[in-house]
Design an enzyme around this catalytic site. Structure first.
Site, PDB file in Angstrom:
ATOM      1  N   PHE A 250      47.561  24.555 -35.007  1.00  0.00           N
ATOM      2  CA  PHE A 250      47.692  25.742 -35.848  1.00  0.00           C
ATOM      3  C   PHE A 250      48.848  25.511 -36.818  1.00  0.00           C
ATOM      4  O   PHE A 250      49.936  25.079 -36.418  1.00  0.00           O
ATOM      5  CB  PHE A 250      47.913  27.017 -35.027  1.00  0.00           C
ATOM      6  CG  PHE A 250      47.888  28.235 -35.895  1.00  0.00           C
ATOM      7  CD1 PHE A 250      46.672  28.737 -36.348  1.00  0.00           C
ATOM      8  CD2 PHE A 250      49.052  28.837 -36.327  1.00  0.00           C
ATOM      9  CE1 PHE A 250      46.628  29.830 -37.208  1.00  0.00           C
ATOM     10  CE2 PHE A 250      49.015  29.939 -37.187  1.00  0.00           C
ATOM     11  CZ  PHE A 250      47.806  30.431 -37.621  1.00  0.00           C
TER      12      PHE A 250
ATOM     13  N   ASP B 293      51.912  26.378 -26.936  1.00  0.00           N
ATOM     14  CA  ASP B 293      51.578  27.585 -27.686  1.00  0.00           C
ATOM     15  C   ASP B 293      50.341  28.202 -27.032  1.00  0.00           C
ATOM     16  O   ASP B 293      49.256  27.603 -27.023  1.00  0.00           O
ATOM     17  CB  ASP B 293      51.304  27.231 -29.153  1.00  0.00           C
ATOM     18  CG  ASP B 293      51.035  28.465 -30.011  1.00  0.00           C
ATOM     19  OD1 ASP B 293      50.683  29.531 -29.458  1.00  0.00           O
ATOM     20  OD2 ASP B 293      51.153  28.357 -31.242  1.00  0.00           O
TER      21      ASP B 293
ATOM     22  N   TYR C 101      49.112  39.835 -30.719  1.00  0.00           N
ATOM     23  CA  TYR C 101      48.096  40.654 -31.404  1.00  0.00           C
ATOM     24  C   TYR C 101      46.671  40.177 -31.217  1.00  0.00           C
ATOM     25  O   TYR C 101      45.755  40.773 -31.770  1.00  0.00           O
ATOM     26  CB  TYR C 101      48.426  40.837 -32.885  1.00  0.00           C
ATOM     27  CG  TYR C 101      48.629  39.582 -33.713  1.00  0.00           C
ATOM     28  CD1 TYR C 101      47.548  38.836 -34.174  1.00  0.00           C
ATOM     29  CD2 TYR C 101      49.901  39.158 -34.070  1.00  0.00           C
ATOM     30  CE1 TYR C 101      47.734  37.711 -34.956  1.00  0.00           C
ATOM     31  CE2 TYR C 101      50.104  38.035 -34.855  1.00  0.00           C
ATOM     32  CZ  TYR C 101      49.013  37.317 -35.293  1.00  0.00           C
ATOM     33  OH  TYR C 101      49.205  36.199 -36.058  1.00  0.00           O
ATOM     34  N   LYS C 102      46.486  39.114 -30.470  1.00  0.00           N
ATOM     35  CA  LYS C 102      45.124  38.626 -30.237  1.00  0.00           C
ATOM     36  C   LYS C 102      44.625  39.185 -28.908  1.00  0.00           C
ATOM     37  O   LYS C 102      44.240  40.345 -28.805  1.00  0.00           O
ATOM     38  CB  LYS C 102      45.114  37.093 -30.247  1.00  0.00           C
ATOM     39  CG  LYS C 102      45.575  36.495 -31.569  1.00  0.00           C
ATOM     40  CD  LYS C 102      45.644  34.973 -31.478  1.00  0.00           C
ATOM     41  CE  LYS C 102      46.210  34.374 -32.753  1.00  0.00           C
ATOM     42  NZ  LYS C 102      45.365  34.595 -33.940  1.00  0.00           N
TER      43      LYS C 102
ATOM     44  N   ARG D  65      33.619  30.982 -36.683  1.00  0.00           N
ATOM     45  CA  ARG D  65      34.260  31.122 -35.380  1.00  0.00           C
ATOM     46  C   ARG D  65      33.947  32.500 -34.794  1.00  0.00           C
ATOM     47  O   ARG D  65      34.128  33.512 -35.452  1.00  0.00           O
ATOM     48  CB  ARG D  65      35.774  30.960 -35.554  1.00  0.00           C
ATOM     49  CG  ARG D  65      36.541  30.881 -34.266  1.00  0.00           C
ATOM     50  CD  ARG D  65      38.029  30.747 -34.536  1.00  0.00           C
ATOM     51  NE  ARG D  65      38.609  32.014 -34.965  1.00  0.00           N
ATOM     52  CZ  ARG D  65      39.921  32.252 -35.047  1.00  0.00           C
ATOM     53  NH1 ARG D  65      40.791  31.296 -34.751  1.00  0.00           N
ATOM     54  NH2 ARG D  65      40.371  33.422 -35.448  1.00  0.00           N
TER      55      ARG D  65
END
Lengths: 409, 409
Positions: B127, B196, B221-222, B368
């Site tokens: 990422f 991560d 927030y995921k 995705r």
């Protein structure tokens, strides 16, 4: 029988052009709040705005709100609204992260722009996080912290100084630095200047542009009424926007965050100060506070806060309360606060809180009263002075429950 | 006439032990949300909690809430609630700042613990912010970034490597690293490991403790449903809590923040990772999401997400949709997502969104789909597969409005 101070207060309130704005804040019943310089009051427009952002933008529109609600632009948009409050241009300010994190970015950026110089100069007793963020870069081997009392700052500005880092209005005393004069002195010595506006931005007129300031940071939760732990803001003078490089190179500071490339390339503008994903809920609350302060106007706010603090001194004096003023006696030399030294400051502060008068205690012996003029009445000030006089006269601060020290004060 | 996929879906939903939890989220009408891995849905308990924190804690109790509501402890309290989701002890996790800022802290801490080594090893295509935060330290002269494809990571682990920094579940493909194996390999080479967990924490079982991991960060927030730009979290293994020193030494990381001393002294525990004043509004929302995920349980969530993603593949296959799967075909090898490569991925994603099926596009050609199992039904999956098949069969993605590229996708 009305007390004389109170009578005068009501006359002053009747003539106060900002009186109407008190209704725009939720001011709790039975509280006289002299701590807006620590956490500003809640604007009444904030809860419905939060509800809308939470239920509609997050709950209903979900990920699409990054585009449809413009979340992606909020840091720059809110920064642009803060800009006129501090004498900056819209493209020079961004709302993000905490004051501390923004200090780190800008101290590092300044060091990068002054190769061969490592000293960051500040004063002892500056707000701790300002000094601590220098410490962090010092431990990285990138900075050298130097402290000099304010009367010796000019002579401490030698060829080794990369950056002068000062807080415009001192958090304890409210004493103001002459921003124009110190900026000029630093530039003459070849150094850059970073102003911490946490205790002045939104409270009094600040002219970063007119002073030629290089960098600034400020707090969102004091005079901007953005809520507890609100996002902070950062300023970079336009002339430095291309040279300034900060080390917290997160994806939102990338020139094309959604290209997902492996290599960092900083955004050309103020967005280069962004790091991670912006805190949308905090930004939503901050924007309401900023808009309200901008609507009232900093000049009017400052004029009223000076009148409030002078009236407080007058009321205390008429009641024969003698306290050791550590703030400048001249209101033009201080921010929107008055601080007094008293060996029993902590217990007095607690006794006042028990009466609904919320001021602040600062270690070891400072009683600090903030005069956030957007929601304070002269009547509140007269009453606060009466309570303070009574607390001292009766000696009620000596009660055991007021003398126990809590963890946070 | 019910379609066969839909009929099977309803049987699966009827037997789903997590079915009841959908009611705990606000799932918008007419939306099939396959993007919970980008921004999780809103828990219904969040708006009233926000209202309480805003109106009562901020509005009514004001500054006193730092003590009375315990604001000062929220980062550690919420960290302790995240801990069991990731195989950590309560005192090893703290909620604060953004994932990016926390990466900076922990990369720097690791470099400080491996003097003489400067390399931070990661993989290309990690990422972006993970790679960019290494860049930031590289520009400070403190780190050297090295990238090796995952099959060559083991051999790239030489004596120069201070830290191996990897994302547990890849953001594009969902492919999982073998956390235990890579942690062991890094330790054997004398390096530390930073995981991560942004795409795995709260979605699948993670055992930081069992793997002997040193550091971790993750996103709020995921899968934790903390809201847009929610505070992130950081993990430091207890054995490193005293040695780890991070450079963002703000006042909330001080051992005695309210002593206001001039010199920084790090808190002894996980609080040393704090920097500025904690973002209370964001933390309030995060806590609701974390508590809900903890109540459901990560094991059950992961089992259902595997079933959902396999069911999606099955439905697509029965409809004759042939797409190039870039996620591992074995569900045990991937997180809660499926990604497909298609040259028209962007336009297909837009056409799906127009039908209310919200998936995600990732540059340049990845479709995705995330399967956040707390609020998705098998029925949603069958319907999403039908929509995808129709979009491809009809070629409706070729319409001009779906082919325009927006700034954020």
């Amino acid at each position: 029988m009305t007390e004389p101070g109170l009578e005068r207060a009501r006359i002053l309130d009747a003539g106060d052009p900002l009186a109407e704005f008190r209704e725009r804040f939720l001011v709790p019943e039975g509280v006289i709040y002299l701590d807006g310089n620590s956490l500003g009051c809640l604007p009444k427009a904030t809860p419905p705005r939060m509800e809308q952002v939470v239920r509609e933008q997050w709950g209903r529109d979900l990920i699409r709100s990054w585009n449809t609600a413009g979340w992606v632009d909020w840091p720059a948009r809110i920064g642009a609204r803060i800009a006129p409050l501090i004498g900056a241009q819209p493209q020079e300010v961004i709302a993000c992260d905490s004051t501390s994190v923004n200090l780190f970015k800008l101290i590092a950026a300044a060091l990068g722009m002054r190769p061969g110089r490592k000293v960051v100069l500040s004063e002892p007793g500056n707000f701790p996080t300002d000094l601590y963020m220098i410490d962090g870069l010092e431990k990285q081997g990138l900075a050298e912290r130097r402290l000099a009392p304010r009367e010796r700052l000019a002579e401490a500005l030698d060829d080794d100084v990369a950056l002068l880092l000062l807080t415009h209005a001192h958090y304890k005393t409210g004493e103001l630095f002459d921003m124009a004069e110190l900026t000029r002195a630093a530039h003459e010595a070849g150094a850059l200047v970073l102003w911490d506006l946490s205790h002045s931005g939104g409270a009094l007129p600040v002219d970063l542009g007119g002073c030629g300031a290089d960098f600034a940071v400020g707090c969102g939760y004091k005079y901007l009424n953005g809520g507890p732990g609100a996002p902070a803001y950062a300023f970079v003078a336009e002339r430095h926007l291309s040279a300034a490089q900060q080390p917290l190179t997160g994806w939102f500071g990338h020139t094309a965050p959604f290209a997902f490339s492996d290599d960092y390339e900083a955004a050309p503008g103020i967005e280069k100060l962004l790091c991670g994903t912006p805190p949308i809920l905090g930004l939503a609350a901050l924007e309401v506070g900023v808009d309200l302060i901008a609507e009232i106007g900093v000049d009017r706010l400052y004029a009223k806060s000076q009148a409030l603090s002078e009236f407080f001194r007058q009321c205390l004096s008429e009641r024969g309360v003698e306290l050791d003023l550590v703030s400048p006696a001249d209101p033009a030399q201080r921010g929107s606060q008055l601080s007094f030294r008293h060996p029993e400051a902590y217990a007095i502060c607690q006794a006042l809180i028990a009466r609904g008068v919320i001021g602040d205690f600062r270690d070891p012996d400072i009683l600090r009263f903030g005069f956030a003029p957007a929601y304070l009445r002269f009547e509140d000030i007269a009453e606060a002075a009466r309570h303070l006089a009574e607390v001292i006269d009766t000696g009620e601060w000596q009660h055991a429950e007021f003398r126990e020290r809590a963890a946070v004060t």
